[in-house]
Design a protein around this motif. Sequence first.
Motif: not given
Length: 420
Positions: A2-3, A25, A28, A301
């Motif tokens: 998770n970003v 990912l 997001l 990422v």
Amino acid sequence: MNVLLLGSGGREHALAWKLAQSPLLDTLFAAPGNPGIAQVATIVPLDATDHAAVVAFAKAQAIGLVVIGPEAPLVDGLADSLRAAGVPVFGPGRAAAQLEGSKGFTKDLCARAGIPTAGYLRVTDLATAEAALTGTFGLPVVVKADGLAAGKGVTVAMTRDEALAAVRDLFATPGAEAVIEEFLDGEEASLFVLTDGADIMAFGTAQDHKRVGDGDTGPNTGGMGAYSPARVLTPALEARAIDEIIRPTVAALAAEGTPFIGVLYAGLMLTATGPKLIEYNARFGDPETQVLMPRFQGDLVALMLAVAEGRLASAPAPVFSDDVALTVVVAARGYPGTPAAGGAIRALDAAEAAGAIVFQAGTRMDADTLVASGGRVLAVTARSPSIAGAQALAYHAVDAIDYADGFCRRDIGWREVARG
């Protein structure tokens, strides 16, 4: 993984667009985001000035990487708060972010480290500034507000009266500070370099168009368009800039116990005696990000995480498309003064059907209608094997958009087009 991406402008839309393509990912998140970012990310109501709330959200959502887009949260020390909580973050801490937060700080660092830049004087009162303009500096002369100014706190004065007016206006604000600089003659270019505080990695070049009008006329703005790569920054000049400007900067900050972790954006003047530093930004540029991301062919990422975790030395070198990318900023009538707000924006799908990517900046939804909410509203980006091709595609897409309050420069990329 998770970003969490923080920010709401065209830069952040371009970053979100690229981050969303990563196979690493999971989710997001973006805060506060914009309608364009919402197409590729989950928007969350976080205030970047509330460090405790950002840290709590990162912990609750198992965020593996926080990407801080704009400069204000960096200068405010948000990266320090996240790192103290054990959250990996792409962006420098408060002390290192002073490279952008204080032009005087950067000039003094250049003086200590022998980094080529314009001669300068830091001033904290009007009398000293007026005396310097009268007796120390020739013409033209550059007057800069010391702190954050969203790309618009610079006056290139061609006359003494213009310079005096600039400092009088600046010091009308209590507590103001300024840097007065000698004028550098040459062509400007932007160099982006990733660093984890120890190792560095070049990450592309671009050329921005700061003035509001065609032919580089009118007041400075946050940027009316850009293209990448900037061929005028040749491989030899880029290597020289890295060796003479970037490496000493990274080394000096590390030696002082304030390593820079993130992206160093160096605004350079290519003078007759070589590249000189105009200024640093402590984050990706806007609108330069909108031309870098469409050319970058790697996993953003993975690369940002390598920076955040101090593993840049083992990361693969970035690969960029050979294509030229060019972006045209569509701004609201009145910018860079008071922009017209609330104008409806339609036919973005027609622009993208014409072969462009439309990154949203100053936009919001009003019921079911996309409307303008800022000065720079859209960044319309196209790619082509040639600068002329990218320019033609971008303007074809701009002309497909229905936004009555919008305007743009019609000559983005003109220097490169003239070079053929």
